[in-house]
Design an enzyme around this catalytic site. Structure first.
Site, PDB file in Angstrom:
ATOM      1  N   LYS A 116       0.809  -1.219   0.000  1.00 58.68           N
ATOM      2  CA  LYS A 116       0.000   0.000   0.000  1.00 58.68           C
ATOM      3  C   LYS A 116       0.844   1.273   0.000  1.00 58.68           C
ATOM      4  O   LYS A 116       0.481   2.280  -0.615  1.00 58.68           O
ATOM      5  CB  LYS A 116      -0.967  -0.006   1.181  1.00 58.68           C
ATOM      6  CG  LYS A 116      -1.782  -1.297   1.195  1.00 58.68           C
ATOM      7  CD  LYS A 116      -3.205  -1.138   1.579  1.00 58.68           C
ATOM      8  CE  LYS A 116      -3.919  -2.485   1.554  1.00 58.68           C
ATOM      9  NZ  LYS A 116      -4.476  -2.851   0.264  1.00 58.68           N
ATOM     10  N   GLY A 165      -8.466  -3.022   8.565  1.00 61.59           N
ATOM     11  CA  GLY A 165      -8.241  -2.245   9.782  1.00 61.59           C
ATOM     12  C   GLY A 165      -7.136  -2.818  10.662  1.00 61.59           C
ATOM     13  O   GLY A 165      -6.787  -2.238  11.682  1.00 61.59           O
ATOM     14  N   LYS A 201      -2.124  11.626   7.022  1.00 64.59           N
ATOM     15  CA  LYS A 201      -2.941  12.564   7.788  1.00 64.59           C
ATOM     16  C   LYS A 201      -4.340  11.961   7.924  1.00 64.59           C
ATOM     17  O   LYS A 201      -4.859  11.349   6.997  1.00 64.59           O
ATOM     18  CB  LYS A 201      -3.022  13.888   7.029  1.00 64.59           C
ATOM     19  CG  LYS A 201      -3.739  14.993   7.808  1.00 64.59           C
ATOM     20  CD  LYS A 201      -3.588  16.334   7.085  1.00 64.59           C
ATOM     21  CE  LYS A 201      -4.563  17.352   7.672  1.00 64.59           C
ATOM     22  NZ  LYS A 201      -4.338  17.578   9.121  1.00 64.59           N
ATOM     23  N   LYS A 237     -17.296  -2.983   5.903  1.00 63.01           N
ATOM     24  CA  LYS A 237     -18.420  -2.286   5.281  1.00 63.01           C
ATOM     25  C   LYS A 237     -19.730  -2.998   5.598  1.00 63.01           C
ATOM     26  O   LYS A 237     -19.771  -4.225   5.660  1.00 63.01           O
ATOM     27  CB  LYS A 237     -18.225  -2.218   3.767  1.00 63.01           C
ATOM     28  CG  LYS A 237     -17.047  -1.335   3.386  1.00 63.01           C
ATOM     29  CD  LYS A 237     -16.671  -1.492   1.924  1.00 63.01           C
ATOM     30  CE  LYS A 237     -15.355  -0.757   1.658  1.00 63.01           C
ATOM     31  NZ  LYS A 237     -14.806  -1.086   0.332  1.00 63.01           N
ATOM     32  N   ASN A 290      -7.979  -1.820  -4.805  1.00 62.25           N
ATOM     33  CA  ASN A 290      -8.352  -3.202  -4.490  1.00 62.25           C
ATOM     34  C   ASN A 290      -8.322  -4.047  -5.755  1.00 62.25           C
ATOM     35  O   ASN A 290      -9.077  -3.806  -6.686  1.00 62.25           O
ATOM     36  CB  ASN A 290      -9.744  -3.239  -3.872  1.00 62.25           C
ATOM     37  CG  ASN A 290      -9.778  -2.522  -2.541  1.00 62.25           C
ATOM     38  OD1 ASN A 290      -8.924  -2.756  -1.697  1.00 62.25           O
ATOM     39  ND2 ASN A 290     -10.724  -1.632  -2.366  1.00 62.25           N
ATOM     40  N   ARG A 292      -9.363  -6.882  -6.901  1.00 68.13           N
ATOM     41  CA  ARG A 292     -10.270  -8.036  -6.880  1.00 68.13           C
ATOM     42  C   ARG A 292     -11.670  -7.539  -7.186  1.00 68.13           C
ATOM     43  O   ARG A 292     -11.912  -6.340  -7.257  1.00 68.13           O
ATOM     44  CB  ARG A 292     -10.279  -8.650  -5.474  1.00 68.13           C
ATOM     45  CG  ARG A 292     -10.686  -7.610  -4.424  1.00 68.13           C
ATOM     46  CD  ARG A 292     -10.952  -8.174  -3.055  1.00 68.13           C
ATOM     47  NE  ARG A 292     -11.559  -7.164  -2.208  1.00 68.13           N
ATOM     48  CZ  ARG A 292     -10.899  -6.299  -1.448  1.00 68.13           C
ATOM     49  NH1 ARG A 292      -9.582  -6.324  -1.414  1.00 68.13           N
ATOM     50  NH2 ARG A 292     -11.540  -5.400  -0.719  1.00 68.13           N
ATOM     51  N   VAL A 295     -16.965  -7.149  -2.643  1.00 70.76           N
ATOM     52  CA  VAL A 295     -18.222  -7.685  -2.096  1.00 70.76           C
ATOM     53  C   VAL A 295     -19.416  -6.877  -2.636  1.00 70.76           C
ATOM     54  O   VAL A 295     -20.438  -7.422  -3.023  1.00 70.76           O
ATOM     55  CB  VAL A 295     -18.222  -7.615  -0.556  1.00 70.76           C
ATOM     56  CG1 VAL A 295     -19.557  -8.085   0.013  1.00 70.76           C
ATOM     57  CG2 VAL A 295     -17.074  -8.431   0.026  1.00 70.76           C
ATOM     58  N   ARG A 336     -25.299  -5.782   3.933  1.00 69.64           N
ATOM     59  CA  ARG A 336     -24.642  -7.069   4.162  1.00 69.64           C
ATOM     60  C   ARG A 336     -25.260  -7.737   5.375  1.00 69.64           C
ATOM     61  O   ARG A 336     -25.286  -7.150   6.469  1.00 69.64           O
ATOM     62  CB  ARG A 336     -23.152  -6.878   4.414  1.00 69.64           C
ATOM     63  CG  ARG A 336     -22.419  -6.241   3.254  1.00 69.64           C
ATOM     64  CD  ARG A 336     -20.928  -6.408   3.479  1.00 69.64           C
ATOM     65  NE  ARG A 336     -20.168  -5.625   2.521  1.00 69.64           N
ATOM     66  CZ  ARG A 336     -18.829  -5.632   2.474  1.00 69.64           C
ATOM     67  NH1 ARG A 336     -18.147  -6.369   3.351  1.00 69.64           N
ATOM     68  NH2 ARG A 336     -18.195  -4.912   1.590  1.00 69.64           N
TER      69      ARG A 336
END
Lengths: 444, 161, 444, 161
Positions: A116, A165, A201, A237, A290, A292, A295, A336
């Site tokens: 990243k 996270g 930041k 999410k 991302n 891929r 979802v 979801r």
């Protein structure tokens, strides 16, 4: 075009991929762990093969087992879904070495987007705004403190190999930052085997907006609109929608251009997503790419009519995208449904679904792998269904989604369906007051 | 059951105007059916892998019994035990095509003795016995694909004491 | 706008109406017979009330019970669904007398469209082509024979009060016609209490195409496109699609104009359908007007985005239609899943659904009232689900529908799901060779 | 249970910021809940009609027991029988507001005796008894709405022989 595809995944996304293959007349091979022998993906595929014991490490994450299954079943390509091996550059490389198509980007693009800090650098160099922060990995806490005083507190410490996270910390002052750097590095080391962290930041009250990309292997790349993903709980999410609420056309156009520039910068092909933070003042910052299918891809499908999984397969087989273009219509929102207990700190709630009712009717799409008597195993992700509502406008999508979520029933386990209904039905959500703490407001 | 033969049968049926094909011989039965009329379903005993119906198993039984499990149960009912594939791959009975099988029916085996190879990703994984006893039957043919947990040998155990 | 609506129906259409009401924030009152106390419509409505014993005559067809229920529950309006009291002019009149809104056309329009011979006359007088035949009721067999020799054999003898093929006979010569008139009159008398029959030329190899109408109470009427309903079995529609296959724009425009003219001629308001026979040579003939929401309305909703049931409610409450307009997109096909055994001459197959799997995923909509452990009662229509597939084009809709129908599972009863899959998947259907005998071809 | 009062309670709850309201008094219990949090559900004993949850009843029981049925069962467990509403409508205990009720607890009734009126569409439908016995309890209030099959009277039957 591939004629036989092995799906290296389980649950709703495996079912979604099987349905996409079926539409193109492609034979499907499901792989399953011994805990999943009754799973819907194993039933719906044309063939299915047991690849290992329940532990994901020995089954769905087991490269050797999956490649062996692909060879035995003569699969032309592997679709990795999301999670598991989907963003594993080494797995993509093994597929290539074994002359099995990998339905996703090149191993190099996966490596770059997976690092990243490096990805942030490359994308920034291409002229896309990124959150002010470190150039790549930071070497020690002192460097972090120096930098933080330059760009201003609060700051985020993030794991370069991170996701979900993990290895992420927020710091409001020098002392807290020094501790955060050490803690995040240790956590990242433990979770990803890579302790590299970088600094950003912290953009306050920011929304999470992502742009869907489709890029073929012949140089054509398009954006398929943005998705709003601000409603999260602990970086998971919960509710996503397309388009994002209240964006001006000018802002939307700038986001799309930035996403395309990021795509080219990382040399990306296939379906991918550029994630941005959107500040209340209208400025936005690239945060990650991302590599891929997401979802939440169905909300984009519902407003565009484009079959994203189908496009993934065509692109990976080397076909040019042709005339695919994005002409959005209406609004779509996805909730979801996890097998978790919102009243008990979202504790996983595996177990047997004795009975269930899946909502239907106009504008309702459900992507799910559950059925009556299905047992949600304790070994994997707890997502059991995605309920997606489509409407002519946001209000119609909201009211349809609330109705469908209130209908959703799974006797025997706890789910997040009612919580999602409460959130989507709330004045805050209806008014588009989307903030990261929206879920917490309804949980306590 | 020869997998290549099965594929041939499938190809034959697919090219034909027929909807169904059934062959029974020496205790094994193959039934092929086209999906447009009803979902495809075929079974071999024991199957390398299974082609399930297009609709989920919603039978009233608590769980589905796989063919592997059925084979295993039948063998264990006879007082025998099975040695199962520890991974998905291709079963080899001997170290190389020119050599003799590691074991054959009637052989006594000991714990940790190598009894076959399962190849996955060009790696030859030696499978060793966890029991002491006598090989009664080899359940798969040489070079046949096997899935995780598939019974490979039926063994009459000898009490270790 | 009505704030409380009573639904005088059961099964999937009652569920459909509840969902439409929910979208508009309208409270719903379900009525149910004592055989239906576990039914989904009774569970999903805000309130529910038992109105009588299982026999439809004493419950869903019992005007007094339904009006009493509406009064007790303070319903502002009644939605009759389809079947039962939906095309009963007397019931619509009673609602009016009791100051309860009737969600449908005026009693006069119901009377006129229900008298098929009279309706044919009125529509013909408005310049819409009708099948050559008698001017209204024929008085005796001799008149029928005279007329048949004028317009040419074969001819159809039809009951003026008819529907569902009852009181309908085909005749190829004088002798057969004389017998047919007597037999049809007797059958009509027994079935509808009205022995009036009329004569029509039998159009060979004709397709059934119908045009959806929306007309408000302020003089605005629009067409919402046509539906193809040729695939029937004994006058029961099995598979419907929108748009109809292979129509030129010129023909489509003529059909729409004819349908609008018919609408004005019969003084129709609310949602209705003008049915036409379409001859292989491109000529078409009006045959009847259906004064209700049709079973197959979802295919129109899927290509138009218009909520037809929602429109019904708004129109009946006196609102003007406003800017509703028809901009079709893509293709939609519906298959009707009946609890019947296609291998046993379509014998009804009531009973307990021990387990079920309802298909989902992109492009799939299911309108159904079944759930695991639901018992299909033997007293009513055997329709248990409508599986609707939407696609960018007809091929995509077909492949999605076939996949969904093959997934559809209801353990414990027989259904027409697999038969529908076989028909839709066939070369004949794919090539658009739609004829009235298509179903028979796959049954035997 | 007074229906007007119920409506008032509902209005009060709807206008409030509350999500739920529960009142218990003299053996009757009312519970109101807003649908956004969970589906509305209220019950009165015996209920004129029921407001079910928004999601279907998927309990493991063979079938749902309605409140009417529960009342009926309880009464029948006590050796009594019920006389049920033969139609949906409004229950009237007397021929007109000024007159005495047709029957009251303690009264003996005979077969075919008129015991109440159920009004539907302005038609006064006389309800007659199918049993001989003694009225033990009147289960609904005058002018209360009743659904088909709802128990109206509890009766101690007298053997007809």
């Amino acid at each position: 075009m591939f004629r036989r595809i092995l799906i290296a995944n389980r649950g709703e996304i495996a079912v979604r991929i099987i349905r996409a293959c079926r539409e193109q007349g492609i034979n499907t091979i499901a792989v399953y762990s011994s805990a999943d022998q009754d799973c819907l993906h194993a039933s719906l595929a044309d063939e299915s093969i047991c690849i290992g014991p329940p532990s994901a490490k020995e089954s769905y994450l087991n490269t050797a087992a999956i490649i062996a299954a692909a060879e035995i079943c003569d699969a032309h390509a592997i679709h990795p879904g999301y999670g598991f091996l989907s963003e594993n550059a080494q797995f993509a490389q093994v597929c290539r070495d074994c002359h099995i198509g990998f339905i996703g980007p090149s191993p190099d693009a996966i490596s770059l987007t997976g690092d990243k800090a490096k990805c942030r650098e490359v994308v920034a160099a291409a002229g896309v705004p990124v959150v002010p922060g470190s150039d790549g990995i930071i070497q020690d806490p002192a460097e972090a403190v120096r930098l933080a005083n330059e760009i201003g507190f609060p700051v985020l410490v993030k794991a370069s190999a991170g996701g979900g996270g993990k290895g992420m910390r927020i710091a409001h002052n020098d002392a807290a930052l020094q501790k955060a750097v050490v803690a995040a590095a240790n956590e990242a080391k433990a979770a990803f085997g890579d302790g590299g962290v970088y600094l950003e930041k912290f953009v306050e009250n920011a929304r999470h907006v992502e742009v869907q990309i489709l890029a073929d292997e012949h140089g054509k790349a398009i954006t398929v609109g943005e998705r709003e993903c601000t409603v999260q709980r602990r970086h998971q999410k919960l509710i996503e929608e397309a388009p994002a609420f209240g964006l001006t056309n000018a802002l939307r156009s700038k986001l799309n251009k930035a996403a395309l520039r990021a795509t080219k910068a990382v040399g990306y092909t296939n379906a991918g997503t550029a994630e941005f933070l959107l500040s209340p003042d209208g400025s936005f910052y690239f945060i990650e790419f991302n590599a891929r299918i997401q979802v939440e891809h169905p909300v984009t499908e519902e407003i565009s009519g484009i079959d994203l999984v189908g496009q993934q397969i065509r692109i990976a087989s080397g076909e040019p995208m042709g005339s695919v273009s994005f002409k959005p219509q209406g609004w779509a929102i996805e909730a979801r449904v996890y097998a978790e207990d919102p009243e008990n700190n979202f504790a996983p709630s595996p177990g047997k679904i004795r009975r269930c009712h899946i909502p239907g009717g106009p504008g309702i799409r459900v992507d799910s792998h559950i059925f009556p008597s299905y047992t949600v195993p304790p070994f994997y992700d707890s997502l059991i269904a995605k309920v997606i509502a489509r409407g002519a406008d946001r209000d119609q999508a909201i009211i349809r989604l609330v109705g469908a979520l209130n209908e959703f029933t799974a006797v025997g386990i706890h789910t997040t369906a009612r919580l999602c209904a409460t959130i989507v039905d709330s004045g805050r959500f209806r008014r588009g007051e989307l903030t990261a703490d929206l879920v917490d407001f309804f949980v306590n | 059951m020869d997998l290549e033969k099965l594929k041939e049968l499938i190809a034959i049926l697919e090219e034909s105007g027929l909807s169904e094909l059934e062959i029974e011989e020496e205790g094994s039965r193959i039934r092929l059916q086209k999906p447009s009329v009803q979902a495809a379903t075929y079974s071999v005993a024991p199957p390398a892998y299974s082609a399930p119906a297009m609709n989920p198993d919603l039978s009233d039984d608590a769980g589905t019994i796989t063919a592997s499990q059925a084979t295993k149960d039948a063998i264990e009912d006879g007082g025998l035990v099975t040695i199962d594939a520890p991974m998905v791959g291709v079963f080899y009975a001997s170290p190389s095509p020119e050599e003799e099988p590691f074991v054959k029916p009637g052989d006594d085996i000991t714990v940790d003795q190598t009894i076959c190879i399962v190849e996955a990703m060009k790696l030859m994984n030696e499978v060793t016995s966890k029991v002491r006893g006598q090989i009664v039957r080899v359940l798969v043919d040489n070079a046949e694909p096997v899935e995780f947990g598939q019974p490979l040998f039926a063994v009459r155990p000898v009490d270790a004491s």
